[in-house]
Structures are given as C-alpha cells and as structure tokens.
Write an enzyme that holds these catalytic residues in place. Structure first.
Site, PDB file in Angstrom:
ATOM      1  CB  SER A 297      -0.921   0.015   1.229  1.00 13.50           C
ATOM      2  OG  SER A 297      -1.503   1.294   1.394  1.00 13.50           O
ATOM      3  CD  GLU A 298       1.688   5.980  -3.954  1.00 14.78           C
ATOM      4  OE1 GLU A 298       2.527   6.704  -4.505  1.00 14.78           O
ATOM      5  OE2 GLU A 298       0.520   5.833  -4.382  1.00 14.78           O
ATOM      6  CE  LYS A 387     -11.109 -12.881  13.789  1.00 13.57           C
ATOM      7  NZ  LYS A 387     -10.487 -12.207  14.945  1.00 13.57           N
TER       8      LYS A 387
END
Length: 578
Positions: A297-298, A387
């Site tokens: 993610s930039e 989880k």
C-alpha cells in the site's frame, strides 16, 4: 504571557514614576527626569529576565498562590539587588538617582504585580469566569498543575481534589484541600463539577469503578493524564475504551527486547498496517540499525515512513506474493530479523475472495520464510491470530496453514517462530473505529450477537510482547500472548456509548457473519508450556511432512474446491457459513 508582560510594563512604569513623585513631594527636579526612562528600562529588563527565569509568565493566574508570591518576592529582591550593582558600576551614566527611589519602587512594584495576578484568580473564583469548567481532580498529584498551565487545557479550573490515600487527606495541593474519595458524590453536587481529571495511574478495575461512579453522576467530560512514551512528557487525553478494557501485561522485559533489536537490520512486511506500523515504531525505539519497511500500500507505506522520519528507514513498496521482486529486497539488504505482519485479516472479505486470501496469506508467508532461510536471516517472526485455532473461516485457516509451514519447514540456521494473539484495540477494521463512527452518526450500534466475545489488548503492548516472545524463541514454537479475559462485544458497545455521553444510542443485533465465531480460542489443546514470562506461553508443535505440505499448497492454488482442500490440510477447520 503577552497580557502579563504588557501590564507588568505599565505597572512598573507607574510604580517608578510614583516613587519619584513621593521621593520629591510630587515636584521632581528636571535633572532627575532626564534619565528617568534609562533607569526604568534597565530595571524593567532585569525584572522581566528574572520573571522569565522563575517561569512566572508560564504560571496560569488561576493557580496563583503563596508559592507564586514567594517567587515574585525572590525575583524582586534579585532584580533590585542586581540593579544596585549595575548602578554602582555605571554610576556616571545612571546619575542622578536617589537610592530611596529604588526602595519605594521595590515596594510598589511588588504590591502592584502581585495584586494583578491575584485579581485574576479572584475574578475566576467569584464566578465571572463561567466559561471555565469546574473540575474535580482525582488523585493528589502535583504534576496536574504543570499540565493545566498548558494553554490547551485552560478550560479546566480545579475546584476540588480527592484521593483514596488516607495520608494525603486534609493536606493541600494548589491551595485546594484534599478530600476523601468517599466524598465524591457530595463534592460533585456542592461544587457544581462539570469535568473530572484522573491524575494517577489506577489499576484497571479501579479505573472502571471510578468511571462508572462518574457516569452515574452524569459527568461526561472525563480526562486522564497520559505519559507519552517517546518523550516522557505528560498530556491530558479523554478517557477511552482502551483505558477501561485493555489488558496490561506486567512482565514486559524491555531490556530483553532492546538486546534483541539493537543494531540489527530488520525487515517488516505489512509495515504500514496497524501491527506492522507499531512494530516499526518499537524497533526504532529499541535501536534497530536499519529498518526495511515493506508494504504493497503506497498510502500506508508513505504514512509510516513520514512518521518515523529517520535515515535508518528504507521504504520498499512491494507485495509479498511476488517472489522475484521480494528476493531482490532480501538479496540487497540481507535482513537479520524478519517480522512478517503482511496479511489479509478481515474475515468477511477473505470469505468473498478466497483465492486472494490464500495467495496473500499462505504464498506470501511461504515466500518470506523461504527467502529468510535462503539469505540466512537469524530469526523469522510470523504474526498469527487466535482465529487460526479450530478455524471456522478461510482467513483463520490460511493463518493456521502458515503456522504449520513455519513449524515444519527446514529452517537451517534461521529460527522461525509464530506469535498468536487476539484482537488489538483500535486496529483498522476493528469494532472500535466502527462503533465510534456509528455513535457519531447517531446510531444505532450494530453487534452481531448478544453473546459474542473477543480478546483485546492495546496495540503497543501486544507488539512489545511479540518482540519479547521473538527474543526468547529458538525455532519451531508458536507463542501465545496472554490476552486476559474475553470481553463481550455488547459490553464494549455499552462502554463506548457511556463514554460518548449520548444516552439515546441504541444497540441492534444483526446476526453472525459468515465464518464468524461466538468465542475465539488461543490454544488448540491444553498441552501448552509456560515460558519465563507469565504473559507468554508456548503451544505444542503439530508435525506435518514438509514435502507433503508444499504439495498440498500447490494443489490448493490449482484445485476448484478450495474449502475441501483447506479442510484436508487443517482437519479441525469447521467452515461456518451462517
């Protein structure tokens, strides 16, 4: 400060001129007036210098007390004493000057300047300063005075202090008598309390008890003193759900963490996420030699890079799924420690995008582990989740496959460990930001089920425990963080409504989402082992032939029925579509 500086100037000018008049019976000789302003500016400059030294311009007038009067007297004695020395040294330039003028001016200046500050407090206490909130201080702590001197906190004016320490009862702080905690209800009513500041660090159960008492008394503006870890400075912050519900481990070993991190080249994947960014902060704090921050993610990568703002930080915009690109990073930087936090973690999204979840979580982890082994990393740390225990959804199952790979891969000289924990308070996509948004919009708050529970921990403390667990790992372990007692999500929602002060917010139950459990677990079986730290235990190892696991993962990517294949790899996977 400007207010007092201007009035100190005017009062000092008035007091000196009045001193001249009294000395000469209101008929000042002209030759004495010739150097009047020179005398004035020398005295005023010296006086202001000492006022600044004694921090008299940083003391809020609402706290003006005997302590400040003492400082004003001392500042005057030193100022006029120094002026006499200056006068002796520069007699020709400052003459003529009658010495009695200095004595008279000393007295006038002391009275005028003290009265100015005292008058401000009198105005406030007489009720004319209604814009200031009558504030109760819980916890007799002298540090509160410095905090309230900050212009950001000027709305809060202490009118009462309470403490549960019997030794402090009936003592005085900030000219306020310390009362017993038992008097809290009567004080809030008689003093018209509008806000409360909690100035001490109370145990969580005690803090919850205080909050509930205040909430029942309809006090909505509740602050507490927060110590910033980076600067060790203190500030006021709203009491938050994190303060009330977070689990605070008591066995953090920061020396152990520092010895593990200091002077190491560390690669962090998913470095811009909630966990990755906090681990990046901690690694910088504990003295990493170089931080390779990797994220696809930039936006997230930009944010954490700008925040850390250090030449040891190297941002790498890559996905962990692209093996060749990732290998170029390992080859170039040869990290000593790899902390793998990159993963898709949102249960419903992964249920709708199963192939992407498998590719990012399993293949991405496999790539990072394989390259860590190939390039001789000392330690690889997999961030796992509760989880993964008896998973009921695809996301949890992919993380369990990652754990199996981490435990059974041929690691050579690389120590590969996993760290499993529950939810962290306030992470992206968690219920807290969602509930805050719903409250701001007037509700309702949506909870999936009245009995659903989750484990919670503060992000910084969870990340410190991750690093602490990593420091003691020898390879093959799954470390489990003690998350305290599970919290009912509906209770979390109620606490957030109470904190907001909005009593008309409703809670609606919308049903469990696909793959969602009522209760999360941290252990697959009870054969866990204790470590030297109470907050960290070790789960027993699950054997899985690594060649078969590699073959199963390849088949998983190609087969049509991915759920069936996941169940084959993780037999305890019980897919709940709800």
């Amino acid at each position: 400060m400007i207010f007092f500086l201007v009035f100190d100037f005017l009062l000092s000018l008035t007091s000196l001129y009045l001193s001249y008049n009294l000395r000469f019976n209101f008929e000042i000789p002209s030759d004495f007036l010739n150097n009047f302003f020179i005398i004035f500016f020398v005295i005023f400059f010296i006086k202001v210098s000492f006022f600044i030294y004694f921090k008299l311009y940083r003391t809020a007038w609402r706290f003006f007390s005997l302590y400040e009067i003492k400082k004003i007297i001392l500042a005057h004695i030193l100022s006029y004493g120094l002026f006499i020395i200056v006068f002796i040294l520069f007699r020709e330039e400052l003459s003529p000057l009658a010495r009695s003028i200095i004595i008279i001016d000393f007295m006038f200046s002391l009275v005028f300047i003290s009265l100015l500050r005292l008058s401000k407090r009198i105005i406030i206490e007489s009720g004319k300063g209604s814009k200031y909130k009558n504030t109760l201080i819980i916890g007799a702590d002298n540090s509160i005075k410095n905090i309230l001197n900050d212009s950001k906190n000027i709305d809060y004016t202490p009118v009462a202090i309470i403490d549960d320490n019997k030794i402090l009862i009936n003592s005085y702080i900030m000219n306020l008598k310390v009362s017993s905690f038992e008097d809290i209800e009567s004080i809030i009513k008689t003093k018209s309390i509008e806000a409360v500041i909690i100035s001490k660090d109370y145990e969580q159960n005690r803090l919850i008890n205080i909050f509930e008492i205040l909430n029942n008394l309809n006090i909505n503006d509740i602050k507490k003193i927060n110590t910033l870890s980076s600067t060790n400075t203190k500030e006021l912050k709203d009491i938050s759900v994190e303060d009330l519900l977070a689990r605070h481990p008591k066995d953090l070993d920061k020396e152990k963490i520092e010895s593990f991190i200091k002077n190491k080249v560390i690669l962090i994947t998913g470095a811009g996420g909630s966990i990755g960014s906090e681990i990046s902060r901690q690694c910088k704090l504990f003295g990493a030699k170089k931080l390779i921050l990797l994220d696809h993610s930039e936006y997230n990568l930009y944010n954490i890079t700008e925040e850390l703002n250090d030449n040891i930080v190297i941002p790498v915009m890559q996905t962990v799924r692209n093996l060749s690109f990732l290998e170029s990073t390992f080859e170039k930087y040869k990290p000593q420690i790899v902390i793998h936090a990159a993963a898709y973690k949102h249960v419903p999204l992964v249920e709708e995008n199963i192939l992407e979840g498998i590719s990012n979580n399993i293949i991405g982890t496999k790539n990072c582990i394989d390259l860590s082994v190939k390039y001789g990393a000392e330690k690889f740390v997999l961030i796992s989740t509760d989880k993964a225990v008896r998973p009921t959804n695809v996301m949890g199952t992919t993380k369990r496959v990652c754990e199996l790979y981490a435990q059974n891969v041929k690691s050579k000289n690389t120590e590969i460990i996993s760290v499993r924990f529950g939810n962290v308070l306030g992470s992206s996509g968690s219920v807290i930001p969602k509930f805050k948004s719903q409250i701001q919009n007037g509700g309702p708050i949506t909870v999936t089920h009245p009995d659903i529970t989750r484990y919670f921990m503060l992000i910084p403390e969870a990340c410190e425990l991750v690093l602490q667990a990593a420091s003691i790992g020898k390879g093959g372990e799954i470390f489990i963080l003690d998350m305290g007692e599970p919290i009912k999500i509906v209770d979390l929602a109620k606490k957030m409504i109470d904190l907001s002060g909005k009593k008309d917010i409703e809670i609606e139950f919308c049903g469990l989402r696909p793959g969602e459990k009522l209760y999360e677990e941290l252990l697959i079986n009870d054969s866990d082992m204790k470590t030297q730290y109470e907050s960290i235990t070790v789960a027993s190892k699950t054997e899985y032939n690594i060649d078969k696991l590699n073959s199963d993962i390849e088949e998983l990517l190609l087969c049509k029925d991915k759920i069936a294949k996941l169940k084959e790899i993780v037999p305890e996977f019980n897919h709940q579509l709800n």
